[in-house]
Motif scaffolding. Structure first.
Motif, mmCIF file in Angstrom:
data_model
loop_
_atom_site.group_PDB
_atom_site.id
_atom_site.type_symbol
_atom_site.label_atom_id
_atom_site.label_comp_id
_atom_site.label_asym_id
_atom_site.label_seq_id
_atom_site.Cartn_x
_atom_site.Cartn_y
_atom_site.Cartn_z
ATOM 1 N N GLN A 191 8.507 -72.524 0.348
ATOM 2 C CA GLN A 191 9.327 -72.306 -1.350
ATOM 3 C C GLN A 191 10.417 -72.211 -1.212
ATOM 4 N N ILE A 192 10.563 -72.722 -1.964
ATOM 5 C CA ILE A 192 12.236 -72.875 -2.587
ATOM 6 C C ILE A 192 12.783 -72.181 -3.323
ATOM 7 N N ILE A 193 13.858 -71.580 -3.102
ATOM 8 C CA ILE A 193 14.822 -70.562 -4.120
ATOM 9 C C ILE A 193 15.971 -70.890 -3.976
ATOM 10 N N SER A 194 16.357 -70.831 -5.639
ATOM 11 C CA SER A 194 17.466 -71.571 -6.342
ATOM 12 C C SER A 194 18.825 -70.391 -5.851
ATOM 13 N N VAL A 195 20.168 -70.227 -5.440
ATOM 14 C CA VAL A 195 21.321 -69.467 -5.367
ATOM 15 C C VAL A 195 21.965 -69.820 -5.861
ATOM 16 N N TYR A 196 22.701 -71.396 -6.212
ATOM 17 C CA TYR A 196 23.972 -71.200 -6.694
ATOM 18 C C TYR A 196 23.831 -71.418 -8.377
ATOM 19 N N ASP A 197 24.615 -70.602 -9.151
ATOM 20 C CA ASP A 197 24.547 -69.874 -10.387
ATOM 21 C C ASP A 197 25.795 -69.990 -10.479
ATOM 22 N N PRO A 198 25.712 -70.651 -11.497
ATOM 23 C CA PRO A 198 27.612 -71.468 -12.042
ATOM 24 C C PRO A 198 27.605 -69.834 -12.935
ATOM 25 N N ILE A 199 27.202 -69.320 -13.419
ATOM 26 C CA ILE A 199 27.930 -67.884 -14.101
ATOM 27 C C ILE A 199 28.336 -66.778 -13.216
ATOM 28 N N VAL A 200 27.356 -66.998 -11.735
ATOM 29 C CA VAL A 200 28.271 -65.806 -10.883
ATOM 30 C C VAL A 200 29.231 -67.074 -10.015
ATOM 31 N N HIS A 201 29.118 -68.224 -9.972
ATOM 32 C CA HIS A 201 29.719 -68.779 -9.214
ATOM 33 C C HIS A 201 30.283 -69.904 -9.187
ATOM 34 N N SER A 202 32.376 -69.305 -8.604
ATOM 35 C CA SER A 202 33.193 -69.703 -9.582
ATOM 36 C C SER A 202 33.565 -71.774 -8.645
ATOM 37 N N ALA A 203 32.684 -72.766 -9.092
ATOM 38 C CA ALA A 203 32.685 -73.902 -8.113
ATOM 39 C C ALA A 203 34.473 -74.182 -7.748
ATOM 40 N N ALA A 204 34.391 -74.954 -6.492
ATOM 41 C CA ALA A 204 36.318 -75.431 -6.801
ATOM 42 C C ALA A 204 35.331 -76.110 -6.185
ATOM 43 N N GLU A 205 34.747 -76.944 -5.448
ATOM 44 C CA GLU A 205 34.456 -78.241 -4.772
ATOM 45 C C GLU A 205 33.772 -78.772 -4.743
ATOM 46 N N SER A 206 33.479 -80.195 -4.725
ATOM 47 C CA SER A 206 31.992 -80.919 -4.236
ATOM 48 C C SER A 206 31.925 -81.577 -3.475
ATOM 49 N N ALA A 207 31.942 -82.172 -2.289
ATOM 50 C CA ALA A 207 31.594 -83.249 -1.678
ATOM 51 C C ALA A 207 30.990 -84.396 -2.434
ATOM 52 N N VAL A 208 31.268 -86.001 -2.114
ATOM 53 C CA VAL A 208 30.998 -86.930 -2.810
ATOM 54 C C VAL A 208 31.306 -87.936 -1.845
ATOM 55 N N ASP A 209 29.540 -88.526 -1.678
ATOM 56 C CA ASP A 209 29.787 -89.843 -0.683
ATOM 57 C C ASP A 209 30.117 -90.887 -2.047
ATOM 58 N N ASP A 210 31.071 -91.658 -1.264
ATOM 59 C CA ASP A 210 31.660 -92.288 -2.381
ATOM 60 C C ASP A 210 30.219 -94.066 -1.854
ATOM 61 N N PRO A 211 29.773 -94.648 -2.652
ATOM 62 C CA PRO A 211 28.348 -95.277 -1.856
ATOM 63 C C PRO A 211 29.587 -97.373 -1.318
ATOM 64 N N ASN A 212 31.248 -96.832 -2.109
ATOM 65 C CA ASN A 212 31.134 -98.036 -1.702
ATOM 66 C C ASN A 212 32.354 -97.645 -0.450
ATOM 67 N N ALA A 213 32.269 -96.633 0.213
ATOM 68 C CA ALA A 213 33.435 -97.101 1.437
ATOM 69 C C ALA A 213 32.418 -97.023 2.304
ATOM 70 N N LEU A 214 33.387 -97.973 3.352
ATOM 71 C CA LEU A 214 32.833 -97.989 4.969
ATOM 72 C C LEU A 214 31.891 -97.483 5.130
ATOM 73 N N ARG A 215 32.448 -95.876 5.721
ATOM 74 C CA ARG A 215 32.136 -94.857 6.138
ATOM 75 C C ARG A 215 31.181 -93.918 5.420
ATOM 76 N N ARG A 216 30.234 -94.462 4.926
ATOM 77 C CA ARG A 216 29.267 -93.911 3.475
ATOM 78 C C ARG A 216 28.714 -91.848 4.092
ATOM 79 N N THR A 217 29.119 -92.181 5.110
ATOM 80 C CA THR A 217 28.943 -90.227 5.961
ATOM 81 C C THR A 217 29.950 -89.183 6.323
ATOM 82 N N SER A 218 31.323 -89.530 5.561
ATOM 83 C CA SER A 218 32.464 -89.000 5.558
ATOM 84 C C SER A 218 32.735 -87.927 4.490
ATOM 85 N N ASN A 219 31.322 -87.659 4.051
ATOM 86 C CA ASN A 219 31.819 -86.056 2.968
ATOM 87 C C ASN A 219 32.347 -84.913 4.640
#
Length: 429
Positions: A191-219
């Protein structure tokens, strides 16, 4: 604080192959994404792992290459669902409408909670006072609040209305200062339970995987989490006990996390305790196991119960005396009881002067003397923190209506004072 590591292999994701495949198919079906880099961002897995999932689904004839290279996307190959893939996506959607970010297994999430526990926070007096910002508080109150906050245990703040209990609660949240990793969703028993809620949580940063980077697992961290300010959930008279249970959406066949789970790693403020539909005793009884054992018990639609970590600083705030609304057993469960009294005359005058300065209201000595010597004795010199703002705002409203420069006079004090209280009288019906 150690961030959650980005998975390097599909086994690190912690989900069954079937669940990952179905979320991939549902996401492609609902979003019409056809590039691995875009799908990777949607399901929040690194590009190589997303490619591995796509290749596996191709082997099952659920996905096929379109034969189109997208020049503006690094010559990426496009993909689409086959008829069999669409049928499987529809079947999976009939079981659960959830698609997008791969959820975090509950057991993995428990490990991250330990790393970023609110009980690991250590505040000194300077940090706590800094969080209180402009509030003028007696030194002994800060001395009592400090151990309560750093212990991560429950706090009951009580006292007359209008003396800043809510503001102090917000100040505690500001003093916490650092950030935590909040999962977009967690998984338990399929079962899947949604937790992140933009009303409650103030996002500071998300990791982004750059598809053009040589090492694309460098998050820097697992993108299934969102790096957020420590959460602050505030409820008042609207709080009901069912808000503390999982919310099941029968149409989407997914769950929404209860308020206290969304507040994990931060604070849960129950304001105006005693104004809810349920009696305060019943509300506190709901918290006995979480407060004593640092775990909470939730139930699925099937009736199956499971345990989640309870890592939240709970602050109860009430205008009632604790003995009026709790029995001794309930009071024992609340670790710290802190009375918030009205300010002394000296602090009241400091607050009044600070508010006047902020609102550009000139202070007038004669008007202040009138307020302190004539008006306050009528209420036994009971000062409250809300009064300076209330009185000055009332005077400003009169001045603006009558097109006068801001000023403070005994007459305006009288008019503001009359609006602050309701005379006791019988109204004819």
């Amino acid at each position: 604080m150690q961030p959650p590591a980005s998975p390097r292999a599909l086994a690190d994701v912690g989900l069954t192959t079937v669940m990952m495949r179905d979320i991939l198919l549902k996401t492609m079906f609902r979003t019409n994404l056809d590039l691995v880099s875009a799908i990777s961002k949607a399901i929040c897995l690194p590009v190589p792992l997303t490619q591995e999932l796509v290749d596996s689904a191709r082997g099952q004839k659920l996905i096929e290459a379109t034969g189109t290279l997208h020049a503006n996307s690094g010559n990426e190959m496009g993909y689409q669902l086959t008829d069999g893939g669409k049928a499987r996506a529809l079947d999976a959607l009939s079981q659960s409408e959830y698609y997008g970010a791969m959820p975090i297994p509950l057991e993995h999430y428990k490990v991250q909670i330990q790393r970023q526990s609110v009980r690991n926070i250590r505040l000194d007096k300077t940090q706590l006072m800094s969080g209180m910002g402009h509030l003028i508080l007696p030194p002994d109150l800060i001395d009592n609040l400090g151990p309560a906050v750093t212990s991560g245990r429950s706090i009951l703040m009580y006292g007359p209305p209008g003396n800043g209990k809510s503001s102090i609660s917000h100040g505690i949240r500001a003093a916490l200062g650092d950030k935590v990793y909040v999962p977009r969703a967690i998984e338990y028993s399929g079962q899947i339970i949604s937790v992140y809620d933009p009303i409650v949580h103030s996002a500071a940063e998300s990791a982004v995987d750059d598809p053009n980077a040589l090492r694309r697992t460098s998050n820097r961290f697992d993108n299934r989490y969102v790096f957020c300010e420590r959460p602050s959930v505030i409820t008042g008279g609207e709080l009901s006990l069912d808000m503390l249970d999982l919310t099941y959406n029968p149409t989407a066949r997914t769950y929404q996390a209860p308020l206290q789970l969304k507040a994990t790693g931060g604070i849960f403020i129950i304001d105006d305790l005693g104004r809810q539909a349920e009696p305060p005793q019943k509300i506190v009884n709901r918290w006995i196991v979480p407060l004593e054992e640092s775990r909470d018990i939730l139930a699925l639609q099937s009736g199956e119960k499971f345990t989640v970590p309870f890592d939240t600083l709970v602050i109860f705030s009430t205008n009632f005396h604790p003995n009026e609304i709790f029995d001794g057993a309930a009071l024992r469960r609340i670790f710290f009881k802190i009375k918030i009294d009205g300010p002394s005359q000296e602090n009241f005058l400091k607050i009044f002067a600070m508010v006047a300065r902020k609102k550009k209201m000139p202070l007038d000595e004669a008007a202040l003397m009138y307020l302190m010597k004539v008006k306050f004795p009528t209420i036994n010199n009971n000062y409250a923190n809300y009064m300076p703002v209330y009185l000055i705002d009332q005077m400003i409203a009169v001045c603006e209506f009558e097109n006068l420069p801001y000023r403070m006079t005994p007459d305006l004090i009288d008019r503001a004072w009359d609006n602050m209280f309701v005379r006791q009288e019988t109204i004819a019906r």
